[in-house]
Design a protein around this motif. Sequence first.
Motif, short mmCIF file in Angstrom:
data_model
loop_
_atom_site.label_atom_id
_atom_site.label_comp_id
_atom_site.label_asym_id
_atom_site.label_seq_id
_atom_site.Cartn_x
_atom_site.Cartn_y
_atom_site.Cartn_z
N PHE A 8 30.02 33.97 33.74
CA PHE A 8 30.91 32.87 34.15
C PHE A 8 32.27 33.41 34.62
O PHE A 8 32.87 32.85 35.53
N GLN A 9 32.70 34.51 34.04
CA GLN A 9 33.96 35.12 34.48
C GLN A 9 33.85 35.55 35.94
O GLN A 9 34.75 35.33 36.74
N ARG A 47 31.73 34.38 38.17
CA ARG A 47 31.62 33.18 39.02
C ARG A 47 32.99 32.57 39.29
O ARG A 47 33.30 32.20 40.41
N ARG A 48 33.78 32.52 38.20
CA ARG A 48 35.12 31.93 38.36
C ARG A 48 35.99 32.77 39.29
O ARG A 48 36.83 32.26 40.02
N ALA A 49 35.77 34.09 39.25
CA ALA A 49 36.58 34.98 40.10
C ALA A 49 36.13 34.91 41.56
O ALA A 49 36.74 35.52 42.44
N GLY A 50 35.00 34.20 41.80
CA GLY A 50 34.55 34.01 43.18
C GLY A 50 33.87 35.22 43.78
O GLY A 50 33.88 35.39 45.01
N THR A 107 27.93 40.42 37.40
CA THR A 107 28.59 39.86 38.58
C THR A 107 29.79 40.70 39.02
O THR A 107 30.18 40.66 40.17
#
Length: 363
Positions: A105-106, A108-111, A126
């Motif tokens: 999720f980290q 994903r949040r960082a794009g 990721t």
Amino acid sequence: MRSVLDSLTPHNLAVAAALYGGFVLFLFVASMVVPGQRLEGVPLADGTRKQYRLNGLWLYLLTVAVLAAAQYFKWFSLSIVVKYYWPLLAVANVFAFTLTAILYFQGRRAGVELRGNPIVDAFYGTELNPTWLGVDLKMFAYRPSLIGLGVINWAFAAAQYEALGALTTRMWFYQIVYFLYLTNYFQFEYGMIYTWDIIAENFGWMLVWGDYVLVPFFYSIPAWYLLGYTESLETWKLVALGALWLCGFILFRGTNEQKHQYKANPQVKIWGKPAEALGGKLLVSGFWGIGRKLNYTGELMVYTAWTLTTGFQSIVPYILPIWLAVLFTHRAWRDEQRCSAKYGDLWQAYRARAKFRMIPFLY
Ligand code: NDP
């Protein structure tokens, strides 16, 4: 199986969570505050380089000192790790899966660019270099991994000492050579910066689970088999195992060191002569001119030597060297694909010069 499940009581899991959480937290805080040499990593895609603080050796020695003092002054016995083995394994798994989810999720949040399938993304990771409070999580993970492996090994020795009043020769041999191996790893911690995992792999379940669960709990299985194995080991067998271990160690460490020294200084002398490299890039001096993956061969010899201390009472401890042989064969193949793509004709010239991968004249 039933006794394993029976051991997973709320009380035991709570004790295991406190032990495991305390251990990882201790190492994390120590990684932040204990001084260590600062080294730059290889250039990243954007041209910048990451800074690493290499204090693993101090953390390792600090852990050894704290545990030795605790054992000596009878503050607590390390055999608690053996007593809570299954709850600890369960907690380590929960930890690894939770960390994987957080990292996913980290990212994903960082794009960051994702593969699209959440399971595949969580598996491979990721982000290349996730960092918390200035600590590179991928580099850090080797500490709970290998120091944790040491702690579990020592716990089996402590449990044997409590049961028998002494350590068997097999256990002594196993503990000494494993201690030397782990100490040497942290002494040359800087070498990790140039490994494929650090350079090229994202930090996902594959590495997280490997570091936090597989290495400490699976790699220490021979110690478990030595715990109640009191049959003596003849001197000649001990000498033969020592010789196998030493040859493997020299091969594994020598091969890695030759490459590191060459990468740091292409003019370095190897075996008394200036280093020779194809196209100024691929080392063909020393061990690298004989085989393309002799570091894997040496490490396999080291693992085989200490597993042989368990005799032939069971195949189970041998699953480790067998598994490593499969891992190294697959890894060598993957790495060669990567090198072939990176170096093109130069790699083919290298293959023609150093014909063998891991076993001269055979493979
Ligand atoms: P290597 O240290 O062999 O590194 C491979 C890389 O080295 C290649 O991708 C290439 O990268 C470079 N290279 C290859 N050949 C040459 C050459 N002739 N001259 C110069 N550079 C060359 O592999 P790993 O990173 O996989 O392993 C490192 C150590 O970790 C090994 O000793 C291995 O045994 C150990 N290990 C242990 C494990 C365990 O569970 N106990 C698991 C995995 C590894 P480039 O040129 O791009 O720099």
